[in-house]
Design a protein around this motif. Structure first.
Motif, short mmCIF file in Angstrom:
data_model
loop_
_atom_site.label_atom_id
_atom_site.label_comp_id
_atom_site.label_asym_id
_atom_site.label_seq_id
_atom_site.Cartn_x
_atom_site.Cartn_y
_atom_site.Cartn_z
N TYR A 20 0.91 -1.18 -0.02
CA TYR A 20 -0.01 0.06 0.09
C TYR A 20 0.70 1.39 0.03
O TYR A 20 1.92 1.19 0.49
N ASP A 21 0.42 2.44 -0.44
CA ASP A 21 1.05 3.68 -0.56
C ASP A 21 0.80 4.19 0.71
O ASP A 21 1.82 5.18 1.38
N ALA A 22 -0.15 3.95 1.61
CA ALA A 22 -0.45 4.54 2.89
C ALA A 22 -1.35 3.50 3.70
O ALA A 22 -2.02 2.81 3.18
N ILE A 23 -1.12 3.59 5.01
CA ILE A 23 -1.69 2.88 5.94
C ILE A 23 -2.29 3.84 7.07
O ILE A 23 -1.91 4.75 7.60
N ILE A 24 -3.73 3.42 7.43
CA ILE A 24 -4.38 4.17 8.41
C ILE A 24 -4.91 3.10 9.30
O ILE A 24 -5.70 2.21 8.67
N VAL A 25 -4.47 3.06 10.61
CA VAL A 25 -4.82 2.17 11.60
C VAL A 25 -5.78 2.96 12.59
O VAL A 25 -5.55 4.16 13.04
N GLU A 26 -7.12 2.30 12.93
CA GLU A 26 -7.96 3.04 13.68
C GLU A 26 -8.59 2.01 14.99
O GLU A 26 -8.61 0.66 14.45
N THR A 27 -7.98 2.31 16.15
CA THR A 27 -8.23 1.46 17.21
C THR A 27 -8.86 2.26 18.31
O THR A 27 -9.04 3.16 18.54
N PHE B 11 -6.79 7.76 28.22
CA PHE B 11 -7.67 8.31 27.09
C PHE B 11 -6.68 7.94 25.82
O PHE B 11 -5.77 8.84 25.67
N GLY B 12 -7.21 7.25 24.92
CA GLY B 12 -6.52 7.05 23.62
C GLY B 12 -5.09 6.49 23.51
O GLY B 12 -4.39 6.60 22.55
N ARG B 13 -4.72 5.80 24.48
CA ARG B 13 -3.25 5.45 24.76
C ARG B 13 -2.96 4.33 23.51
O ARG B 13 -1.84 4.34 23.08
N ALA B 14 -4.11 3.38 23.28
CA ALA B 14 -3.65 2.71 21.96
C ALA B 14 -3.51 3.18 20.81
O ALA B 14 -2.60 2.83 19.88
N VAL B 15 -4.21 4.66 20.64
CA VAL B 15 -3.59 5.33 19.45
C VAL B 15 -2.10 5.66 19.52
O VAL B 15 -1.34 5.47 18.51
N ASP B 16 -1.82 6.27 20.60
CA ASP B 16 -0.38 6.46 21.01
C ASP B 16 0.51 5.17 20.65
O ASP B 16 1.73 5.28 19.93
N VAL C 266 -5.39 11.23 15.69
CA VAL C 266 -6.72 11.87 16.01
C VAL C 266 -7.25 10.95 17.06
O VAL C 266 -7.63 9.72 16.79
N LYS C 267 -7.79 11.44 18.47
CA LYS C 267 -8.25 10.85 19.27
C LYS C 267 -9.80 11.50 19.44
O LYS C 267 -9.91 12.67 19.29
N ILE C 268 -10.71 10.82 19.52
CA ILE C 268 -12.01 11.05 19.53
C ILE C 268 -12.83 10.73 20.77
O ILE C 268 -12.51 9.39 21.10
N ASP C 269 -13.49 11.58 21.54
CA ASP C 269 -14.16 11.03 22.70
C ASP C 269 -15.34 10.54 22.55
O ASP C 269 -16.35 11.11 22.25
N GLN C 270 -15.30 9.30 22.62
CA GLN C 270 -16.76 8.42 22.54
C GLN C 270 -17.13 8.46 21.28
O GLN C 270 -16.47 8.20 20.09
N ASP C 271 -18.45 8.94 21.00
CA ASP C 271 -19.28 9.19 19.61
C ASP C 271 -18.85 10.42 18.91
O ASP C 271 -18.68 11.27 19.42
N PRO C 272 -18.41 10.28 17.78
CA PRO C 272 -17.83 11.40 16.89
C PRO C 272 -18.97 12.26 16.85
O PRO C 272 -20.08 11.93 16.62
N GLY D 52 -8.57 6.96 16.51
CA GLY D 52 -9.45 5.93 17.39
C GLY D 52 -10.02 6.76 18.33
O GLY D 52 -10.03 7.96 18.68
N SER D 53 -11.22 6.32 18.62
CA SER D 53 -12.35 6.24 19.61
C SER D 53 -11.93 6.04 21.06
O SER D 53 -11.41 4.94 21.10
#
Length: 149
Positions: free
Chosen positions: A48-55, A97-102, A120-126, A88-89
């Motif tokens: 892939y040219d780019a990867i986006i991971v969301e967790t 808060f959002g440590r898995a994103v880190d 980007v860290k999102i607090d619960q529902d976007p 991630g949310s």
């Protein structure tokens, strides 16, 4: 531009965000493979040219159980020249808060990936502002691929 958007979702929040982002990127003419992390092979990410991971962040700031194998595999892949972004949310009600994103951001950097957008860290529902930040992340990923054209 070929983008892998891989996610994990317990409550459905991250799945909703991932589908929103995938649709947005496709509208911008990107080729997007949307997969759950448990179905993603870290050793194929160089396709892939780019990867986006969301967790999401689990329990005491942990990487979700279903993402652990993928996360561990990042130690053994070389993502040189691969662009990436992470989002991630989570819940601001938790101290972690959002440590898995880190954690994913650090792991992808350690695998020689090139971070092209702030995490980007999102607090619960976007809300609308969160979706704006998600689109901005997507735009940064797309802009990073302009040299592939």
């Amino acid at each position: 531009m070929k983008i892998l958007l891989t996610y994990t979702s317990m409550t459905g929040r991250n799945e909703k965000i991932a589908k929103y982002l995938a649709d947005y990127l496709k509208e911008k003419q990107a080729e997007v493979d949307l997969k759950q992390i448990i179905e993603t092979d870290a050793f194929e990410m160089d396709q892939y040219d780019a990867i986006i991971v969301e967790t999401y962040t689990y329990h005491d700031g942990d990487v979700p159980d279903e993402a652990e194998d993928f996360y561990d595999d990042l130690k053994d892949v070389d993502l040189s020249r691969t662009k990436f972004a992470v989002l991630g949310s989570s819940s601001k009600g938790h101290i972690h808060f959002g440590r898995a994103v880190d954690y994913f951001t650090m792991a992808l950097n350690s695998a020689n990936g090139e971070q092209v957008a702030d995490s980007v860290k999102i607090d619960q529902d976007p809300d609308d502002d969160d979706f704006k930040r998600v689109r901005e992340l997507g735009d940064r990923v797309l802009k990073s691929g302009e040299k592939f054209d």
